[in-house]
Design a protein around this motif. Structure first.
Motif, PDB file in Angstrom:
ATOM      1  N   SER A  44      51.157  44.475  32.276  1.00  0.00           N
ATOM      2  CA  SER A  44      51.798  45.537  33.063  1.00  0.00           C
ATOM      3  C   SER A  44      50.889  46.762  33.162  1.00  0.00           C
ATOM      4  O   SER A  44      50.821  47.408  34.212  1.00  0.00           O
ATOM      5  N   ARG A  45      50.177  47.090  32.080  1.00  0.00           N
ATOM      6  CA  ARG A  45      49.250  48.233  32.118  1.00  0.00           C
ATOM      7  C   ARG A  45      48.084  47.956  33.051  1.00  0.00           C
ATOM      8  O   ARG A  45      47.634  48.841  33.779  1.00  0.00           O
ATOM      9  N   LEU A  46      47.592  46.719  33.037  1.00  0.00           N
ATOM     10  CA  LEU A  46      46.495  46.359  33.943  1.00  0.00           C
ATOM     11  C   LEU A  46      46.930  46.498  35.391  1.00  0.00           C
ATOM     12  O   LEU A  46      46.239  47.128  36.206  1.00  0.00           O
ATOM     13  N   GLU A  47      48.094  45.942  35.736  1.00  0.00           N
ATOM     14  CA  GLU A  47      48.565  45.985  37.121  1.00  0.00           C
ATOM     15  C   GLU A  47      48.826  47.414  37.585  1.00  0.00           C
ATOM     16  O   GLU A  47      48.588  47.750  38.744  1.00  0.00           O
ATOM     17  N   ALA A  48      49.319  48.269  36.674  1.00  0.00           N
ATOM     18  CA  ALA A  48      49.658  49.639  37.052  1.00  0.00           C
ATOM     19  C   ALA A  48      48.423  50.490  37.324  1.00  0.00           C
ATOM     20  O   ALA A  48      48.483  51.444  38.105  1.00  0.00           O
ATOM     21  N   ASN A  49      47.285  50.150  36.706  1.00  0.00           N
ATOM     22  CA  ASN A  49      46.108  51.025  36.797  1.00  0.00           C
ATOM     23  C   ASN A  49      44.886  50.403  37.460  1.00  0.00           C
ATOM     24  O   ASN A  49      43.931  51.115  37.779  1.00  0.00           O
ATOM     25  N   LEU A  50      44.899  49.099  37.647  1.00  0.00           N
ATOM     26  CA  LEU A  50      43.743  48.420  38.233  1.00  0.00           C
ATOM     27  C   LEU A  50      43.430  48.989  39.620  1.00  0.00           C
ATOM     28  O   LEU A  50      44.317  49.076  40.469  1.00  0.00           O
ATOM     29  N   PRO A  51      42.164  49.384  39.882  1.00  0.00           N
ATOM     30  CA  PRO A  51      41.815  49.924  41.207  1.00  0.00           C
ATOM     31  C   PRO A  51      41.609  48.817  42.248  1.00  0.00           C
ATOM     32  O   PRO A  51      40.675  48.862  43.049  1.00  0.00           O
ATOM     33  N   ALA A  52      42.443  47.817  42.218  1.00  0.00           N
ATOM     34  CA  ALA A  52      42.400  46.706  43.168  1.00  0.00           C
ATOM     35  C   ALA A  52      43.760  46.027  43.131  1.00  0.00           C
ATOM     36  O   ALA A  52      44.586  46.312  42.254  1.00  0.00           O
ATOM     37  N   LYS A  53      44.004  45.131  44.069  1.00  0.00           N
ATOM     38  CA  LYS A  53      45.270  44.414  44.113  1.00  0.00           C
ATOM     39  C   LYS A  53      45.078  43.002  43.570  1.00  0.00           C
ATOM     40  O   LYS A  53      44.193  42.265  44.016  1.00  0.00           O
ATOM     41  N   ILE A  54      45.906  42.646  42.591  1.00  0.00           N
ATOM     42  CA  ILE A  54      45.848  41.285  42.047  1.00  0.00           C
ATOM     43  C   ILE A  54      46.393  40.319  43.095  1.00  0.00           C
ATOM     44  O   ILE A  54      47.521  40.463  43.568  1.00  0.00           O
ATOM     45  N   ILE A  55      45.572  39.345  43.481  1.00  0.00           N
ATOM     46  CA  ILE A  55      45.968  38.436  44.557  1.00  0.00           C
ATOM     47  C   ILE A  55      46.587  37.143  44.030  1.00  0.00           C
ATOM     48  O   ILE A  55      47.253  36.417  44.759  1.00  0.00           O
ATOM     49  N   LYS A  56      46.362  36.871  42.727  1.00  0.00           N
ATOM     50  CA  LYS A  56      46.946  35.670  42.140  1.00  0.00           C
ATOM     51  C   LYS A  56      47.033  35.841  40.633  1.00  0.00           C
ATOM     52  O   LYS A  56      46.109  36.342  40.007  1.00  0.00           O
ATOM     53  N   LYS A  57      48.160  35.435  40.051  1.00  0.00           N
ATOM     54  CA  LYS A  57      48.271  35.432  38.591  1.00  0.00           C
ATOM     55  C   LYS A  57      49.146  34.259  38.173  1.00  0.00           C
ATOM     56  O   LYS A  57      50.068  33.859  38.885  1.00  0.00           O
ATOM     57  N   SER A  58      48.815  33.692  37.018  1.00  0.00           N
ATOM     58  CA  SER A  58      49.550  32.526  36.536  1.00  0.00           C
ATOM     59  C   SER A  58      49.498  32.497  35.016  1.00  0.00           C
ATOM     60  O   SER A  58      48.534  32.964  34.393  1.00  0.00           O
TER      61      SER A  58
END
Length: 311
Positions: free
Chosen positions: A246-260
């Motif tokens: 959740s911390r990675l997604e909230a601050n990452l300067p890019a959009k995660i296109i896939k996660k599993s």
């Protein structure tokens, strides 16, 4: 919603030009009984609010009547304070001074009770303390002029200094202003390169709004502008501990296109990014809770950077 707040919203609703509503429509909108709406109208008339009625179209306010624009509930005022404190935490000195000016103007028109409430929140509602207390305030690239150009869809020209220290004139069609953790960017179409570019506001000087309009061929895709990728972007795959996702997604300067889900403890996350040196240093904040799976070039940069740090 208490009766005072409902009556304020009722006045604001009926103040709109040509707006008339029936008792049934108002009761449904506020989820109260017809009798409650009649009591509200009686209360408004007691304080000399000029409520009018038409047998065919319903209730309204006399044409030209305006209620004071700054009638806030305590909750709305607290929301405003959070917004102002966010702006006052910025590194751009101009934004800080403008926020302080807005705060003074609001205080000057508030009733005493709400003014005391606002004073009690000031200094006790802190947004991003590291920006507020840790960074030196600096010039931020004439954000208001840029905002005006965006609103009018006017082209603009400015002097820009790149990260390498080279200075030149840029002409762009400005699309959006974006705040990235500790700095503001303007994103727009560069006439020099003929493509969408990011410009850091603190590196922008001598802003001019040109007498040239631009047209958008289609509605702006704001998310696409912020998270766009091109041929220079690298596909990056990370193995992330679930506790950090959740911390990675909230601050990452890019959009995660896939996660599993990889296993009970790790998640595989994929995204694209153009600057491997930057993302390599940025990911260090997660320590060993994130493992780089690919590309190989980023893994090598990580090893090299860690060795340099050890030295």
């Amino acid at each position: 919603m208490n009766s005072s707040e409902r009556r304020l919203k009722l006045m604001l609703l009926l103040q709109q030009p040509g707006k008339r509503l029936t008792v049934d429509e108002l009761a449904e909108r506020f989820d109260v009984s017809r009798r409650t709406i009649f009591r509200d109208f009686n209360a408004l008339q007691e304080i000399n609010v000029p409520v009018t009625w038409d047998r065919y179209s319903g209730y309204g306010l006399i044409e030209g009547y305006k209620i004071p624009p700054l009638m806030f509930t305590s909750k709305e005022l607290a929301t405003i304070m959070v917004g102002l404190n966010f702006v006052k935490s910025q590194v751009d000195q101009g934004l800080v001074e403008d926020a302080k000016g807005v705060e003074v103007k609001i205080k000057n028109v508030l009733p005493d009770e709400l003014k005391k409430f606002m004073d009690s929140l000031e200094g006790r509602t802190i947004v991003d303390p590291f920006l507020k207390f840790g960074g030196k305030k600096k010039k931020g690239g004439s954000w208001y002029l840029i905002n005006s150009a965006i609103a009018q869809q006017k082209r603009m020209q400015f002097e820009y200094t790149t990260k390498s220290g080279e200075t030149g004139i840029r002409k762009i069609d400005p699309y959006i202003l974006v705040f990235y953790q500790d700095h503001w960017n303007v994103i727009g179409k560069s006439h020099l390169r003929g493509e969408i570019r990011n410009f850091i506001l603190e590196n922008v000087n001598e802003v001019l709004i040109l007498d040239e309009s631009y047209e958008l061929k289609k509605e702006l895709d704001v998310e696409g502008l912020i998270f766009r990728s091109d041929e220079s972007s690298h596909s990056i795959t990370l193995l992330v501990e679930k506790s950090e996702m959740s911390r990675l997604e909230a601050n990452l300067p890019a959009k995660i296109i896939k996660k599993s889900d990889l296993n009970s403890k790790q998640i595989k996350a994929e995204f694209k990014f153009d600057n491997l040196a930057y993302i390599n240093e940025w990911l260090l904040q997660f320590g060993k809770k994130i493992k780089i799976e690919e590309p190989a070039e980023l893994i090598e940069k990580r090893k090299k950077l860690l060795l340099e740090m050890l030295e």
